[in-house]
Motif scaffolding. Structure first.
Motif, PDB file in Angstrom:
ATOM      1  N   ILE A  25    -104.462  74.547  71.594  1.00  0.00           N
ATOM      2  CA  ILE A  25    -103.626  73.719  70.737  1.00  0.00           C
ATOM      3  C   ILE A  25    -103.650  72.304  71.302  1.00  0.00           C
ATOM      4  O   ILE A  25    -103.808  72.108  72.507  1.00  0.00           O
ATOM      5  N   ARG A  26    -103.514  71.324  70.424  1.00  0.00           N
ATOM      6  CA  ARG A  26    -103.521  69.920  70.842  1.00  0.00           C
ATOM      7  C   ARG A  26    -102.088  69.413  70.840  1.00  0.00           C
ATOM      8  O   ARG A  26    -101.369  69.562  69.859  1.00  0.00           O
ATOM      9  N   ASP A  27    -101.675  68.831  71.950  1.00  0.00           N
ATOM     10  CA  ASP A  27    -100.295  68.361  72.074  1.00  0.00           C
ATOM     11  C   ASP A  27    -100.252  67.214  73.074  1.00  0.00           C
ATOM     12  O   ASP A  27    -101.279  66.846  73.651  1.00  0.00           O
ATOM     13  N   ARG A  28     -99.044  66.688  73.272  1.00  0.00           N
ATOM     14  CA  ARG A  28     -98.871  65.571  74.207  1.00  0.00           C
ATOM     15  C   ARG A  28     -99.374  65.969  75.597  1.00  0.00           C
ATOM     16  O   ARG A  28     -99.428  67.151  75.933  1.00  0.00           O
ATOM     17  N   LEU A  29     -99.677  64.974  76.388  1.00  0.00           N
ATOM     18  CA  LEU A  29    -100.301  65.205  77.686  1.00  0.00           C
ATOM     19  C   LEU A  29     -99.464  66.114  78.574  1.00  0.00           C
ATOM     20  O   LEU A  29     -99.905  67.177  78.987  1.00  0.00           O
ATOM     21  N   GLY A  30     -98.256  65.732  78.906  1.00  0.00           N
ATOM     22  CA  GLY A  30     -97.391  66.575  79.730  1.00  0.00           C
ATOM     23  C   GLY A  30     -97.912  66.734  81.149  1.00  0.00           C
ATOM     24  O   GLY A  30     -98.964  66.219  81.525  1.00  0.00           O
ATOM     25  N   ALA A  31     -97.151  67.459  81.942  1.00  0.00           N
ATOM     26  CA  ALA A  31     -97.512  67.677  83.344  1.00  0.00           C
ATOM     27  C   ALA A  31     -98.519  68.808  83.475  1.00  0.00           C
ATOM     28  O   ALA A  31     -98.598  69.691  82.628  1.00  0.00           O
ATOM     29  N   GLU A  32     -99.284  68.766  84.555  1.00  0.00           N
ATOM     30  CA  GLU A  32    -100.243  69.834  84.835  1.00  0.00           C
ATOM     31  C   GLU A  32     -99.490  71.147  85.017  1.00  0.00           C
ATOM     32  O   GLU A  32     -98.573  71.240  85.841  1.00  0.00           O
ATOM     33  N   ALA A 120    -103.702  66.138  74.961  1.00  0.00           N
ATOM     34  CA  ALA A 120    -104.528  67.083  75.714  1.00  0.00           C
ATOM     35  C   ALA A 120    -104.624  68.390  74.934  1.00  0.00           C
ATOM     36  O   ALA A 120    -103.885  68.608  73.966  1.00  0.00           O
ATOM     37  N   TYR A 121    -105.540  69.240  75.360  1.00  0.00           N
ATOM     38  CA  TYR A 121    -105.675  70.569  74.766  1.00  0.00           C
ATOM     39  C   TYR A 121    -105.137  71.593  75.757  1.00  0.00           C
ATOM     40  O   TYR A 121    -105.373  71.487  76.965  1.00  0.00           O
ATOM     41  N   TRP A 122    -104.426  72.585  75.236  1.00  0.00           N
ATOM     42  CA  TRP A 122    -103.740  73.558  76.074  1.00  0.00           C
ATOM     43  C   TRP A 122    -104.126  74.976  75.673  1.00  0.00           C
ATOM     44  O   TRP A 122    -104.272  75.280  74.494  1.00  0.00           O
ATOM     45  N   ASP A 123    -104.258  75.830  76.681  1.00  0.00           N
ATOM     46  CA  ASP A 123    -104.556  77.237  76.404  1.00  0.00           C
ATOM     47  C   ASP A 123    -104.041  78.093  77.558  1.00  0.00           C
ATOM     48  O   ASP A 123    -103.824  77.598  78.669  1.00  0.00           O
ATOM     49  N   ASP A 124    -103.845  79.371  77.281  1.00  0.00           N
ATOM     50  CA  ASP A 124    -103.442  80.302  78.335  1.00  0.00           C
ATOM     51  C   ASP A 124    -104.595  80.519  79.308  1.00  0.00           C
ATOM     52  O   ASP A 124    -105.769  80.405  78.934  1.00  0.00           O
ATOM     53  N   ALA A 125    -104.272  80.841  80.550  1.00  0.00           N
ATOM     54  CA  ALA A 125    -105.287  81.115  81.566  1.00  0.00           C
ATOM     55  C   ALA A 125    -104.839  82.302  82.406  1.00  0.00           C
ATOM     56  O   ALA A 125    -103.659  82.419  82.757  1.00  0.00           O
TER      57      ALA A 125
END
Length: 236
Positions: A25-32, A120-125
């Motif tokens: 999903i594409r969302d705001r940058l946010g923290a690592e 940024a793009y976010w995904d589960d790991a």
């Protein structure tokens, strides 16, 4: 179904071919994000010297693995490719792949960022502990002690299935789940169910899965060509 333009069709085909990929999903940058805190060793736990599992032990492992796959975090295993993806496809319905990451993605997932934009793009790991559980890793006492660590008992890690690194560096890994992969998988599964398979150390897995070095070289060349093609399309 073809390979597009519907993203769902592309996802299903990638899953059917056992290719490693992500659905972000594409969302705001946010923290690592930080990986989930796991208490102690994961996997299937510790076992005493001389432990030799029987079929009920394997079935107990399958039950634990199934519970994880059916949890919100189990979806991430579908996209892992290789042995992780193959095991996940036994339990996780492909429709879950299109649902998007779990609600924990911003705190425990992975962030893909180009280093410049505000998005940024976010995904589960998967965590190392979750991978150990999926691959059926035990930590078994050797009966020896480590004199450099205050005589701490030594252990060795063995597993029902190879971990991603051992599989990924083998000749079986050509970027997708090939008929050769499936043939090896079914042979191993049959041996386990017949009680003729043993738990294997990761170093031994690398030797067992060595196969032909040439196939790995071909896979790396294909990956390079694919990356060049995608970069060219993105820069058009």
């Amino acid at each position: 179904m073809g390979w597009g333009p519907d993203p769902q069709e592309i996802i299903f085909h990638l899953l059917q071919h056992g290719v490693e990929f992500r659905v972000c999903i594409r969302d705001r940058l946010g923290a690592e994000p930080q990986p989930p805190l796991v208490g102690g060793y994961g996997g299937l736990g510790y076992r005493p010297v001389g432990y030799k599992p029987a079929l009920p032990d394997f079935e107990a492992y399958e039950t634990l693995r199934r519970h994880f796959f059916l949890s919100p975090r189990g979806r991430a295993a579908l996209f892992a490719g290789g042995i992780i993806g193959r095991l996940a496809r036994m339990e996780v319905h492909e429709a879950r792949a299109c649902l998007g990451p779990s609600s924990e993605v911003f705190s425990t997932g992975v962030r893909l960022w180009d280093g410049r934009s505000s998005m940024a793009y976010w995904d589960d790991a998967l965590t190392d502990e979750e991978i150990d559980l999926i691959c059926g890793v035990y930590e078994i006492a050797t009966g020896r002690v480590n004199y450099q660590l205050d005589c701490e008992p030594q252990t060795t890690r063995v597993s029902w299935w190879p971990k991603p690194h051992a599989f990924g560096t083998s000749g079986l890994n050509t970027g997708w789940w090939s008929p050769n992969c499936e043939h090896w998988f079914q042979q191993r599964l049959t041996a386990i169910q017949n009680g003729t398979a043993k738990l294997i150390k990761q170093a031994e897995w690398k030797h067992i899965l060595k196969y032909m070095k040439k196939s790995r070289e071909v896979a790396e060349a294909n990956e390079k060509i694919a990356a060049e093609f995608l970069n060219a399309r993105l820069n058009e």
